[in-house]
Design an enzyme around this catalytic site. Structure first.
Site, mmCIF file in Angstrom:
data_model
loop_
_atom_site.group_PDB
_atom_site.id
_atom_site.type_symbol
_atom_site.label_atom_id
_atom_site.label_comp_id
_atom_site.label_asym_id
_atom_site.label_seq_id
_atom_site.Cartn_x
_atom_site.Cartn_y
_atom_site.Cartn_z
ATOM 1 N N HIS A 88 4.389 -5.849 16.435
ATOM 2 C CA HIS A 88 4.290 -5.694 15.086
ATOM 3 C C HIS A 88 4.472 -4.227 14.440
ATOM 4 O O HIS A 88 3.939 -3.032 15.168
ATOM 5 C CB HIS A 88 2.763 -5.819 14.463
ATOM 6 C CG HIS A 88 2.424 -5.855 13.013
ATOM 7 N ND1 HIS A 88 1.846 -6.567 12.225
ATOM 8 C CD2 HIS A 88 2.902 -4.813 11.993
ATOM 9 C CE1 HIS A 88 1.779 -6.385 10.904
ATOM 10 N NE2 HIS A 88 2.290 -5.160 10.872
ATOM 11 N N HIS A 126 7.037 -1.431 11.588
ATOM 12 C CA HIS A 126 8.027 -1.293 10.305
ATOM 13 C C HIS A 126 8.862 -0.498 10.721
ATOM 14 O O HIS A 126 8.779 0.801 11.462
ATOM 15 C CB HIS A 126 6.834 -0.622 9.319
ATOM 16 C CG HIS A 126 5.799 -1.927 9.052
ATOM 17 N ND1 HIS A 126 5.941 -2.567 7.787
ATOM 18 C CD2 HIS A 126 4.567 -1.915 9.484
ATOM 19 C CE1 HIS A 126 4.923 -3.207 7.869
ATOM 20 N NE2 HIS A 126 4.154 -2.916 8.512
ATOM 21 N N ARG A 175 11.810 0.155 8.553
ATOM 22 C CA ARG A 175 12.305 0.447 7.227
ATOM 23 C C ARG A 175 13.857 0.271 7.290
ATOM 24 O O ARG A 175 14.381 -0.659 8.080
ATOM 25 C CB ARG A 175 12.024 2.021 6.846
ATOM 26 C CG ARG A 175 10.660 2.358 7.216
ATOM 27 C CD ARG A 175 9.739 1.548 6.046
ATOM 28 N NE ARG A 175 8.342 2.126 5.967
ATOM 29 C CZ ARG A 175 7.325 1.451 5.802
ATOM 30 N NH1 ARG A 175 7.088 0.132 5.716
ATOM 31 N NH2 ARG A 175 6.062 1.986 5.965
ATOM 32 N N ASN A 201 9.116 -6.236 5.050
ATOM 33 C CA ASN A 201 8.743 -5.587 3.643
ATOM 34 C C ASN A 201 9.508 -4.564 3.029
ATOM 35 O O ASN A 201 9.038 -3.449 3.016
ATOM 36 C CB ASN A 201 7.291 -5.352 3.673
ATOM 37 C CG ASN A 201 6.691 -4.379 4.698
ATOM 38 O OD1 ASN A 201 7.457 -4.006 5.667
ATOM 39 N ND2 ASN A 201 5.632 -3.380 4.418
ATOM 40 N N LYS A 255 6.083 -13.882 7.579
ATOM 41 C CA LYS A 255 4.991 -12.923 7.570
ATOM 42 C C LYS A 255 4.195 -13.438 6.015
ATOM 43 O O LYS A 255 5.171 -13.317 5.173
ATOM 44 C CB LYS A 255 5.579 -11.572 7.433
ATOM 45 C CG LYS A 255 4.320 -10.492 7.096
ATOM 46 C CD LYS A 255 3.415 -10.192 8.245
ATOM 47 C CE LYS A 255 2.140 -9.423 7.990
ATOM 48 N NZ LYS A 255 2.439 -7.787 7.757
ATOM 49 N N HIS A 286 -1.054 -11.178 7.284
ATOM 50 C CA HIS A 286 -1.956 -9.984 6.655
ATOM 51 C C HIS A 286 -3.204 -10.581 6.156
ATOM 52 O O HIS A 286 -3.232 -11.101 5.035
ATOM 53 C CB HIS A 286 -1.055 -9.051 5.630
ATOM 54 C CG HIS A 286 -1.644 -7.988 5.138
ATOM 55 N ND1 HIS A 286 -1.286 -6.767 5.456
ATOM 56 C CD2 HIS A 286 -2.929 -7.759 4.528
ATOM 57 C CE1 HIS A 286 -2.167 -5.911 5.043
ATOM 58 N NE2 HIS A 286 -3.174 -6.413 4.535
ATOM 59 N N HIS A 316 -2.738 -6.929 12.890
ATOM 60 C CA HIS A 316 -3.552 -5.625 13.049
ATOM 61 C C HIS A 316 -5.101 -6.056 12.686
ATOM 62 O O HIS A 316 -5.586 -5.801 11.520
ATOM 63 C CB HIS A 316 -3.251 -4.784 11.894
ATOM 64 C CG HIS A 316 -2.505 -5.206 10.426
ATOM 65 N ND1 HIS A 316 -3.236 -6.142 9.856
ATOM 66 C CD2 HIS A 316 -1.464 -5.260 10.046
ATOM 67 C CE1 HIS A 316 -2.650 -6.496 8.702
ATOM 68 N NE2 HIS A 316 -1.288 -5.938 8.861
ATOM 69 N N LEU A 359 -3.548 0.005 6.207
ATOM 70 C CA LEU A 359 -4.010 -1.318 5.732
ATOM 71 C C LEU A 359 -4.034 -2.183 6.476
ATOM 72 O O LEU A 359 -2.646 -2.431 6.908
ATOM 73 C CB LEU A 359 -3.493 -1.772 4.267
ATOM 74 C CG LEU A 359 -4.087 -0.731 3.054
ATOM 75 C CD1 LEU A 359 -3.632 -1.049 1.823
ATOM 76 C CD2 LEU A 359 -5.809 -0.762 2.983
ATOM 77 N N ASP A 398 1.622 -1.723 14.297
ATOM 78 C CA ASP A 398 1.906 -1.585 12.906
ATOM 79 C C ASP A 398 2.392 -0.123 12.515
ATOM 80 O O ASP A 398 1.895 0.370 11.568
ATOM 81 C CB ASP A 398 0.573 -1.783 12.440
ATOM 82 C CG ASP A 398 0.826 -2.212 10.643
ATOM 83 O OD1 ASP A 398 1.652 -2.417 10.409
ATOM 84 O OD2 ASP A 398 -0.385 -2.065 10.142
ATOM 85 N N HIS A 424 5.664 6.800 6.427
ATOM 86 C CA HIS A 424 5.695 7.125 5.064
ATOM 87 C C HIS A 424 6.233 8.732 5.144
ATOM 88 O O HIS A 424 5.517 9.319 5.895
ATOM 89 C CB HIS A 424 4.599 6.764 4.305
ATOM 90 C CG HIS A 424 4.141 5.497 4.174
ATOM 91 N ND1 HIS A 424 4.613 4.723 3.292
ATOM 92 C CD2 HIS A 424 3.835 4.620 5.252
ATOM 93 C CE1 HIS A 424 3.995 3.371 3.293
ATOM 94 N NE2 HIS A 424 3.445 3.400 4.256
ATOM 95 N N ALA A 465 -0.194 3.828 2.322
ATOM 96 C CA ALA A 465 -0.771 3.089 3.755
ATOM 97 C C ALA A 465 0.017 2.938 4.895
ATOM 98 O O ALA A 465 1.112 2.156 4.721
ATOM 99 C CB ALA A 465 -1.554 1.867 3.306
HETATM 100 O O1 DOR Z 1 -0.748 0.493 6.743
HETATM 101 C C1 DOR Z 1 0.102 -0.413 6.420
HETATM 102 N N1 DOR Z 1 1.244 0.017 6.301
HETATM 103 N N2 DOR Z 1 -0.240 -1.746 6.239
HETATM 104 C C2 DOR Z 1 0.422 -2.551 5.627
HETATM 105 O O2 DOR Z 1 0.378 -3.773 5.658
HETATM 106 C C3 DOR Z 1 2.062 -2.234 5.459
HETATM 107 C C4 DOR Z 1 2.215 -0.812 6.066
HETATM 108 C C5 DOR Z 1 3.667 -0.423 5.425
HETATM 109 O O3 DOR Z 1 4.744 -1.093 5.304
HETATM 110 O O4 DOR Z 1 3.582 0.679 5.148
HETATM 111 ZN ZN ZN Z 2 2.600 -3.899 9.184
#
Ligand code: DOR
Ligand code: ZN
Length: 344
Positions: free
Chosen positions: A14, A16, A18, A42, A99, A136, A174, A219, A247, A251, A263
């Site tokens: 899992h 991210h 970007r 996402n 997802k 999720h 998660h 999250l 996860d 950011h 998050a």
């Molecule tokens: O903390 C999180 N960040 N939870 C998520 O479900 C999405 C993720 C994000 O894309 O930043």
């Molecule tokens: Zn995630």
């Protein structure tokens, strides 16, 4: 005392990554730690078609450091309107999963599902084609307390979903609660879960220690200690239903240290080291190998990786920040000394 740990080369189930400059900044960190990763869809706009997933995979491969054999495993973002036909195209394109983001649950979830029943024909096609469903698992009703969203999801959504799709492979992503652990541990062989390093290492107090701590905000949000204990027991139980998924969700620090904080915890720099710390704290280092390198590929029906990686007991300081395009990115625990170090 164990001073080195040799693990089957692990995967992150899992992640991210970007896009564009952000992708180029974070990808090398994951490629150094893991052989493969399940890449979350996402983006803005989200990856909703097989063609978009293929194009995203190309951009990831193009951003890899010279000589890296890292393999991104692609997912698509389920919407209320994902056509049934798209599932065949996804399968043919090598997409491994879709997802579920309940609309409004988290970062870039506006296009998410408003009512799961609207997607049942598509889920049936996934069940037929052998695509996994990554969930999720939080309800978004305004009257449900934020800390109860996962438990209520398990209670209200999972039963009917499982009854309607008895052989759909579902990963509860998660996982954060004892209710979630109980559901997955007591479930059938088509149900599994990923667990993040932050949910194994911290309870919700970490969000408020000496002041508000934005880098601990993700999250689903960190929960009470009893839930952390249940997650640790699950991860160290040896049950093949639980496996590694960081996860890691970058950011820019200007967005985290802001009046509204996005998050996500960024852990890609030191994910294995953080998991080792969590497993060692409960005397379960011997269970880390299967959690990190066996259970995930086995559930996905993919081969385990050849080769190994080694963690050494060697204190080192995690950087406070790393570049993130033109911005800065602060890892969870940045500036702290970690006791385990990935050396090869
Ligand atoms: O903390 C999180 N960040 N939870 C998520 O479900 C999405 C993720 C994000 O894309 O930043
Ligand atoms: Zn995630």
């Amino acid at each position: 005392m164990t001073d080195t740990i040799t693990l089957t080369r692990p995967d992150d189930w899992h992640l991210h990554l970007r896009d564009e400059a952000a992708l180029a900044s974070v990808l090398p960190h994951t490629a150094r730690q893991f052989a493969r990763a399940i890449v979350m869809p996402n983006l803005r706009p989200p990856v909703t078609t097989a063609a978009q997933a293929v194009a995203y995979r190309e951009r990831i491969l193009a951003a890899l450091p010279e000589g890296s054999d890292f393999q991104p495993l692609m997912t698509m973002y389920l919407t209320d309107n994902t056509p049934v036909d798209e599932i065949k195209r996804a399968k043919a394109a090598g997409v491994v999963a879709l997802k579920l983001y309940p609309a409004g649950a988290t970062t870039n979830s506006d296009a998410g599902v408003t009512d799961l029943r609207k997607t049942y024909a598509t889920l049936e096609a996934m069940q037929r084609e052998g695509l996994l469903f990554l969930v999720h698992g939080e309800v978004t009703d305004a009257d449900v307390d934020l800390f109860d969203r996962e438990a209520v999801f398990v209670d209200r959504v999972m039963g009917p979903l499982r009854a309607a799709m008895p052989e759909l492979k579902i990963v509860m992503e998660h996982l954060t609660t004892k209710e979630g652990v109980q559901y997955v541990a007591g479930g059938d062989r088509f149900t599994a879960a990923t667990i993040t390093p932050q949910h194994l290492l911290y309870n919700r107090n970490a969000l408020f220690t000496g002041g508000l701590r934005p880098h601990y905000y993700c999250l689903p949000v960190l929960k009470r200690e009893e839930h952390r204990q249940a997650l640790l027991q699950a991860a160290a139980s040896g049950s093949a239903k639980f496996f590694l998924g960081t996860d890691s969700a970058p950011h820019a620090s200007v967005m985290k240290e802001n009046s509204v904080c996005g998050a996500g915890c960024f852990t890609a720099l030191s994910a294995l080291e953080l998991y080792a710390e969590a497993f060692e704290a409960i005397g379960a280092l011997d269970k880390l190998d299967a959690f990190a390198g066996h259970h995930g590929p086995d559930f996905y029906g993919l081969p385990r990786n050849a080769g190994t990686v080694t963690l050494k007991r060697e204190p080192w300081t995690l950087p406070e920040a790393v570049p993130f395009g033109d911005a800065q990115l602060k890892p969870l625990r940045g500036g702290d000394t970690l006791n385990w170090k990935l050396i090869a």
